[in-house]
Design an enzyme around this catalytic site. Structure first.
Site, PDB file in Angstrom:
ATOM      1  N   SER A 217      73.048  59.781 -28.137  1.00  0.00           N
ATOM      2  CA  SER A 217      72.532  59.541 -26.514  1.00  0.00           C
ATOM      3  C   SER A 217      73.614  60.649 -25.786  1.00  0.00           C
ATOM      4  O   SER A 217      74.724  60.689 -26.165  1.00  0.00           O
ATOM      5  CB  SER A 217      72.794  58.239 -26.030  1.00  0.00           C
ATOM      6  OG  SER A 217      71.963  57.956 -24.868  1.00  0.00           O
TER       7      SER A 217
ATOM      8  N   ILE B 128      66.682  50.329 -21.887  1.00  0.00           N
ATOM      9  CA  ILE B 128      65.449  49.495 -22.733  1.00  0.00           C
ATOM     10  C   ILE B 128      66.195  49.347 -24.103  1.00  0.00           C
ATOM     11  O   ILE B 128      66.090  48.548 -24.785  1.00  0.00           O
ATOM     12  CB  ILE B 128      64.261  50.192 -22.731  1.00  0.00           C
ATOM     13  CG1 ILE B 128      63.352  49.392 -23.344  1.00  0.00           C
ATOM     14  CG2 ILE B 128      64.327  51.694 -23.604  1.00  0.00           C
ATOM     15  CD1 ILE B 128      62.957  48.103 -22.610  1.00  0.00           C
TER      16      ILE B 128
ATOM     17  N   ASP C  96      55.103  54.482 -14.279  1.00  0.00           N
ATOM     18  CA  ASP C  96      55.877  54.175 -15.809  1.00  0.00           C
ATOM     19  C   ASP C  96      55.927  52.603 -15.941  1.00  0.00           C
ATOM     20  O   ASP C  96      55.504  52.337 -17.133  1.00  0.00           O
ATOM     21  CB  ASP C  96      57.373  54.744 -15.420  1.00  0.00           C
ATOM     22  CG  ASP C  96      58.415  53.941 -16.505  1.00  0.00           C
ATOM     23  OD1 ASP C  96      58.305  54.605 -17.680  1.00  0.00           O
ATOM     24  OD2 ASP C  96      58.836  53.025 -16.166  1.00  0.00           O
TER      25      ASP C  96
ATOM     26  N   LYS D  98      57.229  53.860 -25.088  1.00  0.00           N
ATOM     27  CA  LYS D  98      56.244  54.109 -24.020  1.00  0.00           C
ATOM     28  C   LYS D  98      56.901  54.888 -22.920  1.00  0.00           C
ATOM     29  O   LYS D  98      57.712  54.670 -22.673  1.00  0.00           O
ATOM     30  CB  LYS D  98      55.312  52.936 -23.613  1.00  0.00           C
ATOM     31  CG  LYS D  98      56.149  51.696 -23.004  1.00  0.00           C
ATOM     32  CD  LYS D  98      56.914  51.661 -21.857  1.00  0.00           C
ATOM     33  CE  LYS D  98      56.386  52.553 -20.491  1.00  0.00           C
ATOM     34  NZ  LYS D  98      57.129  52.379 -19.280  1.00  0.00           N
TER      35      LYS D  98
END
Ligand code: NAP
Length: 307
Positions: free
Chosen positions: A34, A12, A167, A89
């Site tokens: 990351s 994403i 999800d 989210k």
């Protein structure tokens, strides 16, 4: 100019956050963190939030695009360092941890934003305005997609806290809680859980509004071919349908012009506004509906999922 760091440079982040940030002059992306330390041009990439905060450039804000299971620890570190925080989210794996983050943000005097990207889909504002003037009879959510196509290699989605088919389905619930003129509550659920994982691969959720209007959600993570992200509302004055996750709107079968779908630019616009106004926006209602479905749901063990 808001100096921002991205944490979790996965699907994403690449698909949506990097382009949205590049297109918003109020933000300057100065670093990322990351685990795999993937490269992105000459952007400095650190291992995790602690490495970023200790060794990275000065930051005003972070956007957290990690899997949800590490959201709490990552967000707490950023908030305690005085950074504004944008949560992808779902904002956490429990309702309680999001309340905890909100309390820490309040104490620190920084912005916390629980983003729900589907609420920024092009058809959602008009759907909300149209429904506000009508009497709803029933509403049906159909959210069926192919997990192998959209979530390749994402083992976290099947682990505890990963939510499985919820999800994507939490996006439908985020639209539902945005467009409904009254509050909604889960009354029952059936969840199908593959025998080798922790999270459901399909399900049905029964929901009611305060005044008793029935809402159903049919969810499937194994749909191949055309994908379905639809919400249909039957009213005393016509049938409204949001398709493609809210990007398209029809009323009684007639397409309604809704403009370009700009979900992530819309999210960053809201985040910049919240920071400028010194406010937080914390909404756990979609997560509460998922939590209630997990609490009340009958579980059926089904065939193992093999990617
Ligand atoms: P993803 O492709 O698995 O990416 C997650 C990234 O976070 C990976 O690069 C991972 O690195 C990194 N990461 C994991 N733990 C970390 C930590 N503690 N610190 C720093 N980095 C860490 O997942 P995704 O699809 O982008 O989804 C991420 C979130 O966005 C989820 O909450 C999802 O619901 C949401 N979302 C996804 C989509 C979508 O279409 N995929 C759409 C909207 C929202 P490693 O792989 O090296 O561990």
């Amino acid at each position: 100019m808001i100096r921002i760091g991205l944490v979790g440079l996965g699907k994403i982040a690449h698909d949506q956050h990097l382009p949205a940030l590049a297109g918003d002059p109020r933000f300057s992306l100065v670093a990322a963190a990351s685990h795999g330390r993937p490269t992105h041009g000459d952007l400095p990439v650190f291992h995790d939030i602690d490495d970023l905060l200790a060794n990275g450039p000065a930051l005003d804000a972070v956007a957290l695009c990690t899997p949800p299971q590490v959201r709490r620890e990552t967000a707490l570190a950023a908030l305690r360092a005085g950074k504004h925080v944008f949560l992808e989210k779902p904002p956490g794996v429990t309702v309680g941890e999001v309340h905890e983050l909100a309390a820490v943000a309040r104490d620190q005097g920084v912005t916390l934003f629980t983003s729900w990207h589907s609420r920024f889909a092009a058809g959602v504002p008009q759907a909300k305005a149209w429904l506000a003037k009508r009497r709803l009879r029933k509403l049906a959510i159909e959210w069926r997609e192919d997990v192998r196509r959209w979530h390749p290699g994402q083992a976290w989605i099947w682990q505890a806290g990963g939510m499985g088919v919820f999800d994507p389905a939490i996006n439908a619930l985020s639209i539902l809680t945005e467009i409904m003129p009254e509050e909604v509550f889960v009354t029952g659920a059936k969840l199908q859980v593959p025998e080798n994982v922790q999270a459901p691969i399909a399900g049905h959720v029964d929901i009611t509004t305060l005044s008793g209007v029935p809402v159903t959600a049919d969810l499937d993570f194994l749909q191949t071919g055309p994908q379905t992200w639809d919400i249909t509302a039957w009213t005393d004055d016509g049938v409204l349908k949001l398709s493609l996750g809210g990007a398209e709107l029809t009323i009684d079968g007639q397409a309604i012009p809704v403009g370009e779908n700009r979900e992530y630019p819309g999210l960053y616009d809201r985040f910049a506004t919240l920071i400028a106004e010194g406010r937080s926006e914390v909404d756990v209602r979609p997560l509460s509906l998922v939590a209630d479905a997990f609490l009340v749901g009958d579980r059926e063990r089904v065939e193992a999922f093999v990617e």
